[in-house]
Write a protein that holds these residues in place. Structure first.
Motif, short mmCIF file in Angstrom:
data_model
loop_
_atom_site.label_atom_id
_atom_site.label_comp_id
_atom_site.label_asym_id
_atom_site.label_seq_id
_atom_site.Cartn_x
_atom_site.Cartn_y
_atom_site.Cartn_z
N VAL A 10 7.43 -3.12 -1.38
CA VAL A 10 7.61 -3.93 -0.18
C VAL A 10 7.18 -5.35 -0.53
O VAL A 10 6.06 -5.59 -0.95
CB VAL A 10 6.75 -3.40 0.99
N PHE A 11 8.11 -6.29 -0.37
CA PHE A 11 7.84 -7.71 -0.61
C PHE A 11 7.62 -8.39 0.73
O PHE A 11 8.38 -8.18 1.67
CB PHE A 11 9.02 -8.37 -1.33
N LEU A 24 -0.84 0.43 4.84
CA LEU A 24 0.32 1.08 5.43
C LEU A 24 1.42 1.29 4.39
O LEU A 24 2.03 2.36 4.33
CB LEU A 24 0.85 0.23 6.59
N CYS A 25 1.63 0.30 3.53
CA CYS A 25 2.62 0.46 2.45
C CYS A 25 2.24 1.63 1.55
O CYS A 25 3.08 2.46 1.20
CB CYS A 25 2.70 -0.82 1.62
N ARG A 26 0.97 1.68 1.17
CA ARG A 26 0.51 2.75 0.27
C ARG A 26 0.62 4.13 0.91
O ARG A 26 0.91 5.12 0.24
CB ARG A 26 -0.92 2.46 -0.16
N GLU A 31 4.62 0.26 -3.14
CA GLU A 31 3.69 -0.72 -3.71
C GLU A 31 3.84 -2.04 -2.96
O GLU A 31 4.92 -2.60 -2.89
CB GLU A 31 4.01 -0.94 -5.18
N PRO A 32 2.74 -2.56 -2.37
CA PRO A 32 2.85 -3.83 -1.64
C PRO A 32 2.82 -5.03 -2.60
O PRO A 32 1.96 -5.12 -3.47
CB PRO A 32 1.62 -3.83 -0.73
N LYS A 33 3.77 -5.93 -2.44
CA LYS A 33 3.79 -7.21 -3.17
C LYS A 33 3.76 -8.29 -2.11
O LYS A 33 4.77 -8.81 -1.69
CB LYS A 33 5.07 -7.34 -4.00
#
Length: 96
Positions: A10-11, A24-26, A31-33
């Motif tokens: 997620v960018f 939340l992404c995890r 993987e949060p970017k």
């Protein structure tokens, strides 16, 4: 049957720089970017974000969707689906 794509990354820009967004992404296995606040411009997210912005602009050419007069969710969802169908159909028709 439904086709689901797994989002791996997620960018996001500085507006989403918060640990609860990363968590939340995890939770969903992505993987949060996320660009950190206080750092200079040039995160590189623009290269990935412009296709989304462009596509949203295409869909919102339908003025009824852009102004959102309808209060019922199913009407808005139906209009969104119709706008996407018309968008794809016009792109395919140009190829023939």
């Amino acid at each position: 049957f439904a086709v689901m794509a797994r989002i791996r990354t997620v960018f996001a820009d500085k507006g989403y720089d918060a640990e609860h967004h990363r968590d939340l992404c995890r939770q969903f296995g992505a993987e949060p970017k996320i660009h950190k606040r206080g750092r200079p411009h040039g995160s590189g997210l623009g290269k990935r974000r412009w296709p989304v912005e462009r596509t949203n602009a295409w869909v919102l050419e339908n003025k009824r969707l852009a102004l959102r007069y309808d209060r019922l969710d199913f009407i808005t969802a139906s209009l969104l689906q119709a706008a996407c169908v018309f968008l794809v159909a016009s792109r395919v028709a140009k190829q023939f």
